[in-house]
Scaffold this active site. Structure first.
Site, mmCIF file in Angstrom:
data_model
loop_
_atom_site.group_PDB
_atom_site.id
_atom_site.type_symbol
_atom_site.label_atom_id
_atom_site.label_comp_id
_atom_site.label_asym_id
_atom_site.label_seq_id
_atom_site.Cartn_x
_atom_site.Cartn_y
_atom_site.Cartn_z
ATOM 1 N N CYS A 192 0.721 -1.427 -0.146
ATOM 2 C CA CYS A 192 0.193 0.016 0.035
ATOM 3 C C CYS A 192 0.715 1.235 0.265
ATOM 4 O O CYS A 192 2.041 1.308 -0.383
ATOM 5 C CB CYS A 192 -1.145 -0.134 1.315
ATOM 6 S SG CYS A 192 -0.307 0.251 2.755
ATOM 7 N N LYS A 193 0.045 2.360 0.357
ATOM 8 C CA LYS A 193 1.524 3.945 0.107
ATOM 9 C C LYS A 193 2.673 3.145 0.955
ATOM 10 O O LYS A 193 3.293 3.721 0.849
ATOM 11 C CB LYS A 193 0.582 4.555 0.554
ATOM 12 C CG LYS A 193 1.095 6.036 0.729
ATOM 13 C CD LYS A 193 -0.048 6.827 1.153
ATOM 14 C CE LYS A 193 1.043 8.401 1.267
ATOM 15 N NZ LYS A 193 -0.224 9.398 1.650
#
Length: 754
Positions: A658-659
């Site tokens: 994810c980020k």
């Protein structure tokens, strides 16, 4: 309920459906990691393991034991440093080739000077980044708070191994590994104009439509030019070495050694000649000629084919030393065909001479002799007249010298013409072209560090599995990335970067060698279009490998990315925005996965396939995955679960991104782990939620907040995730307070997302 193994524990209580249940885990020290993980090979890659032990009931009221481990990897910094060093060497070599391009007309010379100025600046930037990375000590991973630092932009974010070791009462012990890492993206450069996927498409479109002062070459032709240049640089010294070995064998008067040396020389020279068969070289020569001062083309004529030239057995005429391309009207378009064919003709002369020498040595006669190669020898009689009293070295030396001269002439011409092709790509839209290269290098570096870590871990855990080793060198490995990025705001740019970075991993191959020292860290060789990662294994482990791998066969990987946004920003994107990027990425990568499955079923041995099909219903899983991708359902996490299941059944390497590889990643990994315990190890259905809560808990009840950052070790009591939303009761007191609250909330939101 979950119970603790003997030892010191952190006690965690959860409230599930009104019942309080003591779910406890043990945080072990690194020394308590099992002996299997203490092998020097693995310890050279993983550092600072943090472990927890759980005990959960099975459906038949027995107990399973689970050891969960998270480890850092020193490859987070090692791989980027290796890669940057290679890229600096590649760029310095390219800059030198541009300087040696020769005399150009004023227009092209000014473009070259401009390109060299910017290229030198980029090399200096890479050197500064490498210097700063070499100073990094302490932590072996980059925290998310550092993702915007320029000196660390080549380093992946939060690269960790998440391992679950399951000891089940009835089933065989099993290991489940997931590499967790932040999405490969150029955070320092930002996403205002999008990510690589959009930027590369826009750049190529503009370059194709704005070519009035440049010569347009497609990306495929540019890549081909780089490939041929790389082959030239590799093959020329190899041919020279084998030619010297041939002379050495001749001086020793050893027929067997002479045959072996000739065989190696022939193979490398044929590869060298084959590298110039592409029409790109001829067109690049013509383009370079027009860029010379006063370059005017003659009327084109029909050049001889390479086959016609090679079939001629006349010896090559003495080579005339000159510039790589004649500058004026004496240019002959057929000259390249003649120069190129001289290499093959020189090799034929050497082969004929060696045959005659060996034949006469066997017959003891001074004549040319007769045999299966007599016809070839007579056809070259004018050029290879031998005398019994002369030694082999004297007979071969002039022919070897001619081969080297012909090869040098071809190399000079080809290198300059193909360098001119690269000048076209660089000259357009400076410095945007170089900034795109930098961005792509940054993203690729982050992706490669994770891939190398995952490959080494997978190799270590599956070393005793003959089916896996057979698959490794026969088909290659599938590498599945689970993306959790939304298609909203700046995360669109991250996803575009990530998609290109993961796709670029197709350019990577692995080679396993035997370690000759205690240093087992991987070594990278190659160039931007093709990298080879050399993985070193201790002698005992190396001996257990199949012969094909031990002989140095390149091992390939097939990366695929499936992304499903799961946060509140994805809700906005699905209702008010555009999710076509996610849909196209998933569809494209499904086709790649399906293609790998087809190759897997075709190339693996029949006995393995029959057993494999009995254990797995991959065809049904692939059809189900395809249906879910086509369904376009909102936040369809079934795509993630199906892709992960297929990857595990195909012995692949699993990534979750994810980020920043924190909140969304941890939620996904723990859900996957509990689902595996339920589906594969008979976790009691009433304790699924309790096991999930246990794995997601730390020292406080519930999920982690932003203030509970595992990177900083800072833990606080539970607080609302949005701390600027004040109690509603206070707002009811006065309408003025409501206005103030709205203004403050808006200001804080703007500050947060800027």
């Amino acid at each position: 309920m979950g119970e603790i193994e003997d030892g010191e524990a952190d006690h965690i209580t959860t409230d599930v459906q009104g019942q309080k249940c003591a779910l406890v885990c043990e945080c072990t020290a690194p020394e308590s990691v099992s002996g299997k993980d203490n092998l020097p090979f693995l310890n050279a890659v993983l550092k600072n393991p943090v472990c927890k032990l759980y005990r959960f009931p099975t459906s038949d009221n027995k107990w399973m034991r689970i050891r969960e481990q998270m480890s850092e990897s020193i490859l987070s910094f090692h791989i980027p440093k290796e890669l940057i060093s290679l890229q600096i060497k590649e760029d310095l070599c390219r800059n030198q080739e541009l300087k040696e391009l020769g005399e150009l007309s004023p227009h092209w010379d000014n473009l070259r000077k401009n390109v060299l100025t910017h290229c030198d600046q980029m090399v200096n930037m890479y050197q500064d980044i490498l210097t700063e990375l070499s100073k990094e000590t302490g932590s072996s991973f980059k925290s998310s708070s550092s993702k915007g630092e320029k000196t660390l932009e080549f380093v992946p974010i939060n690269l960790h191994l998440q391992r679950m070791h399951v000891h089940s009462p009835h089933l065989k012990d099993a290991l489940y590994d997931v590499i967790t890492v932040g999405a490969p993206a150029a955070h320092f450069q930002g996403f205002k104009n999008g990510g690589l996927r959009k930027l590369l498409h826009r750049f190529e479109t503009e370059r194709r439509n704005t070519g009035y002062q440049f010569i347009y070459y497609s990306p495929e032709n540019t890549a081909k030019a780089k490939e041929v240049l790389s082959n030239i640089n590799q093959l020329q010294p190899l041919i020279a070495t084998h030619a010297d070995l041939l002379l050495n064998s001749a001086s020793q008067h050893s027929p067997d050694s002479l045959k072996n040396s000739l065989k190696m020389l022939s193979e490398k020279t044929e590869l060298f000649v084959h590298a110039f068969k592409d029409q790109l070289v001829r067109s690049a020569l013509l383009a370079l000629y027009t860029a010379r001062p006063g370059g005017v083309l003659k009327k084109p004529s029909s050049p001889k084919t390479s086959t016609e030239e090679s079939s001629s057995q006349d010896p090559p005429p003495p080579m005339r030393r000159q510039d790589s391309i004649p500058h004026h009207s004496d240019y002959d378009e057929e000259e390249w065909d003649r120069v190129w064919a001289h290499v093959g003709k020189s090799l034929n002369c050497i082969i004929a001479m060696v045959d005659k020498l060996i034949e006469r040595d066997g017959s003891g006669e001074g004549d040319d002799g007769s045999g299966k190669d007599g016809e070839k020898g007579h056809s070259l009689g004018d050029s290879v007249i031998t005398h019994p009293q002369e030694d082999w070295y004297e007979q071969l030396y002039p022919l070897i010298l001619t081969l080297k001269d012909c090869m040098g002439e071809v190399v000079n011409r080809a290198k300059q013409s193909l360098t001119f092709v690269l000048l076209q790509e660089l000259a357009y839209s400076l410095p945007q072209c170089l900034m795109l290269t930098l961005r792509r290098d940054v993203v690729f570096s982050q992706a490669l560090a994770g891939l190398v870590c995952g490959f080494i871990i997978k190799l270590h855990t599956s070393l005793c599995d003959p089916g896996f080793l057979e698959q490794l060198h026969t088909v290659g490995l599938i590498v599945q990335y689970e993306g959790l990025l939304s298609t909203y705001s700046e995360e669109i740019g991250m996803l575009e970067d990530m998609a290109v970075g993961i796709s670029d991993l197709k350019k990577v191959a692995f080679k396993i060698t035997e370690a000759t020292s205690s240093d087992v860290l991987p070594v990278i060789t190659g160039r931007r279009e093709h990298y080879v990662v050399e993985v070193k294994l201790p002698g005992r482990m190396f001996e257990s490998l199949p012969l094909q791998i031990k002989e140095g066969q390149l091992l390939h990987v097939y990366p695929v990315l499936f992304n499903v946004g799961i946060n509140e920003q994805q809700t906005l994107a699905e209702r008010f925005g555009d999710v076509s990027l996610q849909e196209s990425i998933n569809q494209e990568n499904f086709e790649l996965l399906k293609e790998y499955y087809t190759v897997f079923m075709e190339k693996m041995p029949p006995d393995y396939i029959s057993h494999f099909q009995e254990q797995n219903d991959l065809k049904g899983l692939l059809e189900n995955l395809h249906q879910n991708i086509q369904a376009k359902k909102r936040k369809n996490v079934e795509i993630m679960w199906l892709a992960a299941t297929i990857c595990r059944k195909l012995n692949g390497i699993r990534f979750t991104c994810c980020k920043s590889a924190k909140d969304r990643t941890s939620m996904s990994v723990t859900l996957e782990q509990c689902s595996i315990l339920r589906d594969e190890h008979q976790l009691h259905k009433d304790f699924f939620i309790r096991a999930l809560d246990c794995m997601r808990s730390r020292q406080t009840q519930g999920a982690l907040n932003e203030s509970d950052d595992p990177e900083t070790g800072c833990l606080t009591d539970n607080k609302p995730t949005s701390r600027h939303f004040y109690p509603v009761a206070l707002l009811l007191v006065s309408s003025h307070l409501l206005v103030v609250w709205l203004i403050l909330s808006l200001a804080l939101l703007l500050a947060k997302y800027q």
